[in-house]
Design a protein around this motif. Structure first.
Motif, PDB file in Angstrom:
ATOM      1  N   ALA A 188     -89.472 -65.550 -45.447  1.00  0.00           N
ATOM      2  CA  ALA A 188     -88.092 -65.501 -45.942  1.00  0.00           C
ATOM      3  C   ALA A 188     -87.207 -66.470 -45.158  1.00  0.00           C
ATOM      4  O   ALA A 188     -86.373 -67.178 -45.754  1.00  0.00           O
ATOM      5  N   LYS A 189     -87.398 -66.531 -43.860  1.00  0.00           N
ATOM      6  CA  LYS A 189     -86.603 -67.459 -43.039  1.00  0.00           C
ATOM      7  C   LYS A 189     -86.895 -68.908 -43.418  1.00  0.00           C
ATOM      8  O   LYS A 189     -85.983 -69.725 -43.549  1.00  0.00           O
ATOM      9  N   GLU A 190     -88.170 -69.236 -43.611  1.00  0.00           N
ATOM     10  CA  GLU A 190     -88.542 -70.604 -43.991  1.00  0.00           C
ATOM     11  C   GLU A 190     -87.977 -70.980 -45.360  1.00  0.00           C
ATOM     12  O   GLU A 190     -87.507 -72.097 -45.561  1.00  0.00           O
ATOM     13  N   VAL A 191     -88.037 -70.034 -46.308  1.00  0.00           N
ATOM     14  CA  VAL A 191     -87.479 -70.307 -47.641  1.00  0.00           C
ATOM     15  C   VAL A 191     -85.968 -70.510 -47.543  1.00  0.00           C
ATOM     16  O   VAL A 191     -85.400 -71.388 -48.186  1.00  0.00           O
ATOM     17  N   ARG A 192     -85.308 -69.693 -46.713  1.00  0.00           N
ATOM     18  CA  ARG A 192     -83.858 -69.823 -46.519  1.00  0.00           C
ATOM     19  C   ARG A 192     -83.523 -71.214 -45.999  1.00  0.00           C
ATOM     20  O   ARG A 192     -82.609 -71.881 -46.502  1.00  0.00           O
ATOM     21  N   LEU A 193     -84.263 -71.696 -45.011  1.00  0.00           N
ATOM     22  CA  LEU A 193     -84.010 -73.029 -44.464  1.00  0.00           C
ATOM     23  C   LEU A 193     -84.337 -74.121 -45.473  1.00  0.00           C
ATOM     24  O   LEU A 193     -83.602 -75.099 -45.611  1.00  0.00           O
ATOM     25  N   LEU A 194     -85.443 -73.958 -46.194  1.00  0.00           N
ATOM     26  CA  LEU A 194     -85.875 -74.955 -47.172  1.00  0.00           C
ATOM     27  C   LEU A 194     -84.872 -75.093 -48.319  1.00  0.00           C
ATOM     28  O   LEU A 194     -84.570 -76.200 -48.761  1.00  0.00           O
ATOM     29  N   LYS A 195     -84.351 -73.966 -48.767  1.00  0.00           N
ATOM     30  CA  LYS A 195     -83.423 -73.979 -49.906  1.00  0.00           C
ATOM     31  C   LYS A 195     -81.966 -74.171 -49.472  1.00  0.00           C
ATOM     32  O   LYS A 195     -81.101 -74.379 -50.317  1.00  0.00           O
ATOM     33  N   GLY A 196     -81.675 -74.056 -48.171  1.00  0.00           N
ATOM     34  CA  GLY A 196     -80.312 -74.216 -47.679  1.00  0.00           C
ATOM     35  C   GLY A 196     -79.388 -73.100 -48.138  1.00  0.00           C
ATOM     36  O   GLY A 196     -78.253 -73.361 -48.546  1.00  0.00           O
ATOM     37  N   ILE A 197     -79.872 -71.877 -48.059  1.00  0.00           N
ATOM     38  CA  ILE A 197     -79.086 -70.729 -48.515  1.00  0.00           C
ATOM     39  C   ILE A 197     -78.845 -69.766 -47.359  1.00  0.00           C
ATOM     40  O   ILE A 197     -79.437 -69.905 -46.291  1.00  0.00           O
ATOM     41  N   LYS A 198     -77.957 -68.778 -47.572  1.00  0.00           N
ATOM     42  CA  LYS A 198     -77.573 -67.865 -46.497  1.00  0.00           C
ATOM     43  C   LYS A 198     -78.577 -66.750 -46.255  1.00  0.00           C
ATOM     44  O   LYS A 198     -78.795 -66.340 -45.126  1.00  0.00           O
ATOM     45  N   TRP A 199     -79.196 -66.223 -47.310  1.00  0.00           N
ATOM     46  CA  TRP A 199     -80.049 -65.048 -47.134  1.00  0.00           C
ATOM     47  C   TRP A 199     -81.158 -65.012 -48.178  1.00  0.00           C
ATOM     48  O   TRP A 199     -80.941 -65.340 -49.341  1.00  0.00           O
ATOM     49  N   VAL A 200     -82.332 -64.584 -47.739  1.00  0.00           N
ATOM     50  CA  VAL A 200     -83.465 -64.340 -48.627  1.00  0.00           C
ATOM     51  C   VAL A 200     -83.999 -62.947 -48.296  1.00  0.00           C
ATOM     52  O   VAL A 200     -84.289 -62.654 -47.138  1.00  0.00           O
ATOM     53  N   THR A 201     -84.113 -62.097 -49.298  1.00  0.00           N
ATOM     54  CA  THR A 201     -84.650 -60.751 -49.105  1.00  0.00           C
ATOM     55  C   THR A 201     -86.173 -60.815 -49.105  1.00  0.00           C
ATOM     56  O   THR A 201     -86.778 -61.375 -50.021  1.00  0.00           O
ATOM     57  N   ALA A 202     -86.773 -60.232 -48.071  1.00  0.00           N
ATOM     58  CA  ALA A 202     -88.236 -60.239 -47.925  1.00  0.00           C
ATOM     59  C   ALA A 202     -88.827 -58.996 -48.578  1.00  0.00           C
ATOM     60  O   ALA A 202     -88.316 -57.890 -48.405  1.00  0.00           O
ATOM     61  N   MET A 203     -89.935 -59.196 -49.318  1.00  0.00           N
ATOM     62  CA  MET A 203     -90.608 -58.093 -49.996  1.00  0.00           C
ATOM     63  C   MET A 203     -92.121 -58.240 -49.875  1.00  0.00           C
ATOM     64  O   MET A 203     -92.647 -59.348 -49.890  1.00  0.00           O
ATOM     65  N   LEU A 204     -92.782 -57.092 -49.779  1.00  0.00           N
ATOM     66  CA  LEU A 204     -94.237 -57.026 -49.886  1.00  0.00           C
ATOM     67  C   LEU A 204     -94.550 -56.239 -51.142  1.00  0.00           C
ATOM     68  O   LEU A 204     -94.009 -55.153 -51.350  1.00  0.00           O
ATOM     69  N   CYS A 205     -95.410 -56.773 -51.991  1.00  0.00           N
ATOM     70  CA  CYS A 205     -95.808 -56.074 -53.213  1.00  0.00           C
ATOM     71  C   CYS A 205     -97.313 -55.839 -53.157  1.00  0.00           C
ATOM     72  O   CYS A 205     -98.101 -56.779 -53.066  1.00  0.00           O
ATOM     73  N   PHE A 206     -97.691 -54.556 -53.228  1.00  0.00           N
ATOM     74  CA  PHE A 206     -99.102 -54.180 -53.212  1.00  0.00           C
ATOM     75  C   PHE A 206     -99.555 -53.844 -54.624  1.00  0.00           C
ATOM     76  O   PHE A 206     -98.944 -53.018 -55.294  1.00  0.00           O
ATOM     77  N   THR A 207    -100.611 -54.499 -55.070  1.00  0.00           N
ATOM     78  CA  THR A 207    -101.095 -54.293 -56.433  1.00  0.00           C
ATOM     79  C   THR A 207    -102.104 -53.160 -56.522  1.00  0.00           C
ATOM     80  O   THR A 207    -102.453 -52.751 -57.626  1.00  0.00           O
ATOM     81  N   ARG A 208    -102.582 -52.677 -55.390  1.00  0.00           N
ATOM     82  CA  ARG A 208    -103.529 -51.557 -55.368  1.00  0.00           C
ATOM     83  C   ARG A 208    -102.990 -50.489 -54.429  1.00  0.00           C
ATOM     84  O   ARG A 208    -102.249 -50.772 -53.506  1.00  0.00           O
TER      85      ARG A 208
END
Length: 195
Positions: free
Chosen positions: A145-165
């Protein structure tokens, strides 16, 4: 499969060399070295076989998540898959909502019921509780999430884990700032968070 064939070939060659040199000490040396090499090739074959199965399971999990996110695309959400980022390899899914909220989802296909214990994500099988072999999944997705925030130049990215099983048994689906959801409640959680 190549390693399995090599293991069998080395074992057969070892037996042949042992029979040919059975009357000398070199035959015993061939026997130990050959069977040692054959066993090594067999074990590495099993390792790569497991890694291939894990990769197939992971790809299927990501496809399953992509299929249910189609409904969000119809609502004008922008979705990127496998976004390359510096430190963490790639972010499985990056979403940008029409309300200008950003989310990064790390997709996992682990079984068991996911639980939170003293701020740590763990999984439960019956009465037994285990850590994840990959280490701290919460730390990893926060880093994504931190890397995406820096890459996109935005203030906040919410981190999520999705389990399919397996299931998720975590109150409010949140552990240390990371939302942990099952495949079945991913879209509802995203829509709830986006309000």
């Amino acid at each position: 499969m190549i390693r399995y064939f090599l293991a069998a070939g080395v074992a057969i060659a070892t037996l042949w060399l042992f029979i040919f040199y059975s009357t000398s000490s070199i035959g015993v040396l061939f026997l130990f070295a050959g069977f040692g090499g054959s066993y090594y090739l067999y074990r590495t074959g099993k390792y790569f076989d497991k890694r291939a199965l894990d990769a197939q399971r992971g790809a299927k999990a990501e496809t399953d998540v992509a299929d249910i996110l189609d409904v969000l695309e119809l609502q004008k959400w922008r979705i990127e898959y496998n976004l390359r980022i510096k430190r963490w390899g790639d972010a499985d899914i990056v979403l940008h909502s029409p309300k200008d909220n950003w989310y990064v989802i790390d997709v996992k296909s682990h079984g068991g019921t996911k639980i939170s214990e003293r701020g740590r994500l763990r999984r439960r099988y019956g009465k037994k509780i285990h850590d994840f072999r990959e280490g701290d999944l919460l730390y990893k997705v926060k880093g994504q999430a931190k890397e995406v925030r820096l890459l996109k130049g935005i203030k906040w990215v919410t981190a999520m884990l999705c389990f399919t099983r397996g299931g998720v048994d975590i109150s409010n689906n949140e552990v240390n700032g990371v939302y942990v959801v099952s495949l079945g409640n991913l879209v509802d959680t995203l829509l709830r968070l986006d309000k």
